[in-house]
Design a protein around this motif. Structure first.
Motif, PDB file in Angstrom:
ATOM      1  N   TYR A  92      -6.097  -0.056   4.468  1.00  0.00           N
ATOM      2  CA  TYR A  92      -5.258   1.143   4.437  1.00  0.00           C
ATOM      3  C   TYR A  92      -5.387   1.971   5.708  1.00  0.00           C
ATOM      4  O   TYR A  92      -4.419   2.627   6.133  1.00  0.00           O
ATOM      5  N   LEU A  93      -6.555   1.957   6.338  1.00  0.00           N
ATOM      6  CA  LEU A  93      -6.715   2.726   7.571  1.00  0.00           C
ATOM      7  C   LEU A  93      -5.935   2.093   8.722  1.00  0.00           C
ATOM      8  O   LEU A  93      -5.241   2.779   9.478  1.00  0.00           O
ATOM      9  N   GLN A  94      -6.055   0.779   8.847  1.00  0.00           N
ATOM     10  CA  GLN A  94      -5.275   0.085   9.875  1.00  0.00           C
ATOM     11  C   GLN A  94      -3.780   0.280   9.627  1.00  0.00           C
ATOM     12  O   GLN A  94      -2.990   0.451  10.568  1.00  0.00           O
ATOM     13  N   ASN A  95      -3.391   0.271   8.372  1.00  0.00           N
ATOM     14  CA  ASN A  95      -1.987   0.436   8.013  1.00  0.00           C
ATOM     15  C   ASN A  95      -1.464   1.811   8.424  1.00  0.00           C
ATOM     16  O   ASN A  95      -0.347   1.944   8.939  1.00  0.00           O
ATOM     17  N   ILE A  96      -2.270   2.852   8.210  1.00  0.00           N
ATOM     18  CA  ILE A  96      -1.862   4.197   8.600  1.00  0.00           C
ATOM     19  C   ILE A  96      -1.727   4.298  10.119  1.00  0.00           C
ATOM     20  O   ILE A  96      -0.792   4.935  10.637  1.00  0.00           O
ATOM     21  N   GLY A  97      -2.651   3.702  10.851  1.00  0.00           N
ATOM     22  CA  GLY A  97      -2.526   3.702  12.306  1.00  0.00           C
ATOM     23  C   GLY A  97      -1.254   3.021  12.766  1.00  0.00           C
ATOM     24  O   GLY A  97      -0.556   3.508  13.664  1.00  0.00           O
ATOM     25  N   TYR A  98      -0.937   1.906  12.150  1.00  0.00           N
ATOM     26  CA  TYR A  98       0.254   1.114  12.489  1.00  0.00           C
ATOM     27  C   TYR A  98       1.524   1.903  12.178  1.00  0.00           C
ATOM     28  O   TYR A  98       2.454   1.970  12.989  1.00  0.00           O
ATOM     29  N   ILE A 151       0.874  -1.171   0.000  1.00  0.00           N
ATOM     30  CA  ILE A 151       0.000   0.000   0.000  1.00  0.00           C
ATOM     31  C   ILE A 151       0.913   1.223   0.000  1.00  0.00           C
ATOM     32  O   ILE A 151       1.708   1.420   0.915  1.00  0.00           O
ATOM     33  N   ARG A 152       0.811   2.027  -1.026  1.00  0.00           N
ATOM     34  CA  ARG A 152       1.683   3.195  -1.137  1.00  0.00           C
ATOM     35  C   ARG A 152       1.246   4.280  -0.155  1.00  0.00           C
ATOM     36  O   ARG A 152       0.066   4.623  -0.069  1.00  0.00           O
ATOM     37  N   LEU A 157      -0.468  12.300   6.720  1.00  0.00           N
ATOM     38  CA  LEU A 157      -0.309  10.927   6.254  1.00  0.00           C
ATOM     39  C   LEU A 157      -1.263  10.671   5.097  1.00  0.00           C
ATOM     40  O   LEU A 157      -2.485  10.821   5.235  1.00  0.00           O
ATOM     41  N   TYR A 158      -0.703  10.281   3.971  1.00  0.00           N
ATOM     42  CA  TYR A 158      -1.462  10.011   2.748  1.00  0.00           C
ATOM     43  C   TYR A 158      -1.324   8.540   2.365  1.00  0.00           C
ATOM     44  O   TYR A 158      -0.313   7.903   2.672  1.00  0.00           O
ATOM     45  N   SER A 159      -2.338   8.024   1.683  1.00  0.00           N
ATOM     46  CA  SER A 159      -2.310   6.601   1.334  1.00  0.00           C
ATOM     47  C   SER A 159      -3.184   6.308   0.127  1.00  0.00           C
ATOM     48  O   SER A 159      -4.130   7.044  -0.184  1.00  0.00           O
ATOM     49  N   GLU A 160      -2.859   5.192  -0.521  1.00  0.00           N
ATOM     50  CA  GLU A 160      -3.802   4.581  -1.445  1.00  0.00           C
ATOM     51  C   GLU A 160      -4.993   4.073  -0.641  1.00  0.00           C
ATOM     52  O   GLU A 160      -4.860   3.709   0.529  1.00  0.00           O
ATOM     53  N   ARG A 161      -6.165   4.034  -1.270  1.00  0.00           N
ATOM     54  CA  ARG A 161      -7.341   3.455  -0.624  1.00  0.00           C
ATOM     55  C   ARG A 161      -7.484   2.008  -1.070  1.00  0.00           C
ATOM     56  O   ARG A 161      -8.011   1.710  -2.141  1.00  0.00           O
ATOM     57  N   ARG A 162      -6.974   1.128  -0.243  1.00  0.00           N
ATOM     58  CA  ARG A 162      -7.059  -0.309  -0.496  1.00  0.00           C
ATOM     59  C   ARG A 162      -7.440  -1.001   0.802  1.00  0.00           C
ATOM     60  O   ARG A 162      -7.352  -0.409   1.881  1.00  0.00           O
ATOM     61  N   ASP A 163      -7.843  -2.259   0.723  1.00  0.00           N
ATOM     62  CA  ASP A 163      -8.226  -2.992   1.932  1.00  0.00           C
ATOM     63  C   ASP A 163      -7.125  -2.876   2.986  1.00  0.00           C
ATOM     64  O   ASP A 163      -5.955  -3.176   2.715  1.00  0.00           O
TER      65      ASP A 163
END
Length: 253
Positions: A83-89, A52-53, A75-81
């Motif tokens: 991605y929210l948990q990933n940003i928190g981590y 996930i970029r 914090l910016y991210s691709e929207r993929r399955d």
């Protein structure tokens, strides 16, 4: 698992970190060297979900709706399955690093930047930061407004992890997690307890970020205890309401 020295440093910061809803003033301006170090550290953070970029953009708080601190970490991210948990981590790794560097930080969930998209990625969340004196951070003796360990953990807590992971931060202190321990398996659920000032439609959004934060706390605690584990993520959430199983850990394998 992380290296011994790095893991020990992260573990120590679990007890020092605090959410700076108000920064102690005056604070020394963050230097270019400090900001470069923050960017470099983020580039090395271990993701929860591979491929996930994500990107970190650092701007003065005046370029956001936040009015606390000196800079905002966007914090910016691709929207993929996941991605929210990933940003928190990822963001909590950064939060603990900032604590080690005596840079105060606060997850600023409702804050908005001027740039809602950055290099093709979507804005997810921000942290506001400022230099703070070492004495401004939490001590192990400081009071903590959290649920009791027994309220977030079902099972015997054989490895004494609950007293550590209960310290994890969450939006509006909603603490939307429950761990069920059976045999050598830990099942982590996202549960609804309260929403504070979070609009109802955004509760799953912010509490999914919170679960990512919690998973990082849990893994640091397990690694400090010397517990090997195998993690399985469940990223496609069911449509029904109620507890959402997010991850399972086979522990002490």
């Amino acid at each position: 698992m992380r290296g011994g020295d790095e893991m020990t440093q992260l573990y120590e910061q679990l007890f020092r970190r605090k959410s700076f809803h108000r920064f102690t003033k005056p604070f020394k301006p963050l230097t270019t060297e400090q900001l470069d170090t923050v960017k470099q550290y983020f580039s090395l953070c271990e993701p929860l979900v591979e491929n996930i970029r994500t990107l970190l953009c650092i701007v003065p708080v005046g370029q956001t709706t936040c009015r606390q601190g000196e800079y905002a970490l966007l914090l910016y991210s691709e929207r993929r399955d996941g991605y929210l948990q990933n940003i928190g981590y990822l963001g909590e790794q950064l939060n603990l690093f900032l604590t080690k560097e005596n840079i105060g930080a606060c997850w600023y969930g409702m804050g908005k930047p001027k740039e809602r998209e950055y290099e093709g990625l979507h804005f997810v969340c921000m942290l506001c930061i400022a230099n703070q004196d070492e004495g401004c951070f939490r001590t192990k003796e400081a009071k903590l407004n959290r649920l009791d360990a027994k309220d977030i953990w079902e099972g015997e807590d054989a490895y004494h992890l609950a007293p550590v992971v209960r310290m994890a931060p969450s939006a509006c202190n909603t603490q939307p997690w429950l761990v069920k321990e059976q045999d050598n398996t830990l099942s982590v659920h996202r549960v609804f307890r309260k929403r504070g000032i979070i609009p109802p439609s955004l509760v799953p959004y912010y509490q999914s970020i919170d679960i990512g934060i919690f998973l990082f706390f849990l893994e640091v605690a397990m690694e400090q205890a010397g517990l090997p584990y195998k993690r399985t993520l469940l990223l496609q959430e069911p449509v029904h309401t109620g507890p959402v199983l997010t991850a399972t850990y086979l522990v002490n394998i």
